[in-house]
Scaffold this motif. Structure first.
Motif: not given
Length: 282
Positions: A115-124, A137-141
């Motif tokens: 698992t990874i805890q992060n905002w999708w747009l900020e994750a690498n 989940s598209l709306g949230v991410i």
């Protein structure tokens, strides 16, 4: 033509997570932290698991297939995929959702999920995955921590790290109102939910994809303490607050004819749910 496309691209800044009556809290980890425990109970109930399995059965899965589950929540799909032998990575910005995933994995003795805890747009991501999932989940991410939407950037990122395929599921692709409800409320315009599907398709094409699109039918239900509560819920979800009292009275009369009464005196509304599956094969 190019000018028309630029105007359509303004939709990329639309906050897809917010429906009528929602506020910005829905785009935050705190909102989903509070919902995590009840969300997990529903997802891992016999009914919830069957729904997830039925969806996954639409696709072929190989043993040791590397899967990225974006906004994985409490493991609704990650856990049954790991049981099938996939190597699953789940990312979510809610620590409580990931906690529920770990608890359920331990309960079922499931291994093979990281698992990874992060905002999708900020994750690498240093690697790519055979399959990338974005389910419900598209709306949230698409939204960053400043409540700014980046649909184009979000879709491009999903596509770029998928080696074999990208699967996107949109849970609400049509109005929750049935034909008679829309007639009573005098709604004749195309539902916002349906328009979103068309515009998401355009956005995916605009990012270099050529997805297949399948609309699937399902059924859902919701319980209410009284009929007026059901009325307010449906009017809010359809953006029809502030209607005339005479129209609202007709709407309530119709609800009285279709709501089922539960043994405890509450009411149950059964309604159709259309979902959209976008699949991009590379």
């Amino acid at each position: 033509m190019s000018k028309d496309l630029e105007e359509l691209r303004e939709f990329y800044n639309h906050r897809l997570a917010l429906n009528y009556g929602d506020d910005s809290s829905k785009e935050t980890p705190e909102y989903w932290d509070l919902a995590a425990e009840s969300f997990s109970k529903s997802a891992h109930s016999s009914k919830g698991r069957k729904t997830a399995e039925d969806f996954l059965n639409r696709f072929n899965w190989e043993k040791d297939e590397k899967v990225l589950d974006v906004a994985c929540g409490p493991g609704t799909y990650a856990i049954p995929l790991a049981i099938r032998g996939c190597k699953v990575t789940g990312i979510d910005f809610s620590s409580e959702m990931l906690k529920q995933l770990r608890l359920q994995s331990e309960k079922e003795n499931v291994v093979g999920i990281s698992t990874i805890q992060n905002w999708w747009l900020e994750a690498n991501f240093p690697t790519i995955f055979d399959t990338v999932l974005c389910l419900n989940s598209l709306g949230v991410i698409t939204t960053d921590s400043k409540h700014t939407a980046h649909l184009d950037k979000c879709l491009s990122k999903l596509y770029s790290i998928a080696k074999k395929r990208l699967i996107v599921l949109i849970p609400h692709s049509d109005s929750i109102l049935d034909e008679e409800m829309r007639k009573i409320l005098k709604i004749d315009k195309i539902p916002l939910e349906r328009l979103r599907i068309a515009l998401i398709y355009l956005a995916m094409v605009d990012q270099g994809m050529l997805p297949s699109l399948e609309i699937i039918d399902g059924r859902d239900k919701r319980n209410f303490n009284y009929i007026e509560e059901a009325c307010d819920f449906l009017l809010k979800r359809s953006g029809m607050l502030g209607i005339e009292n005479t129209i609202k009275a007709r709407f309530i009369d119709y609800l009285q004819s279709i709501l089922q009464k539960n043994g405890d005196g509450t009411f149950c509304l059964n309604y159709n749910v259309k979902q959209a599956i976008f699949t991009v094969n590379k």
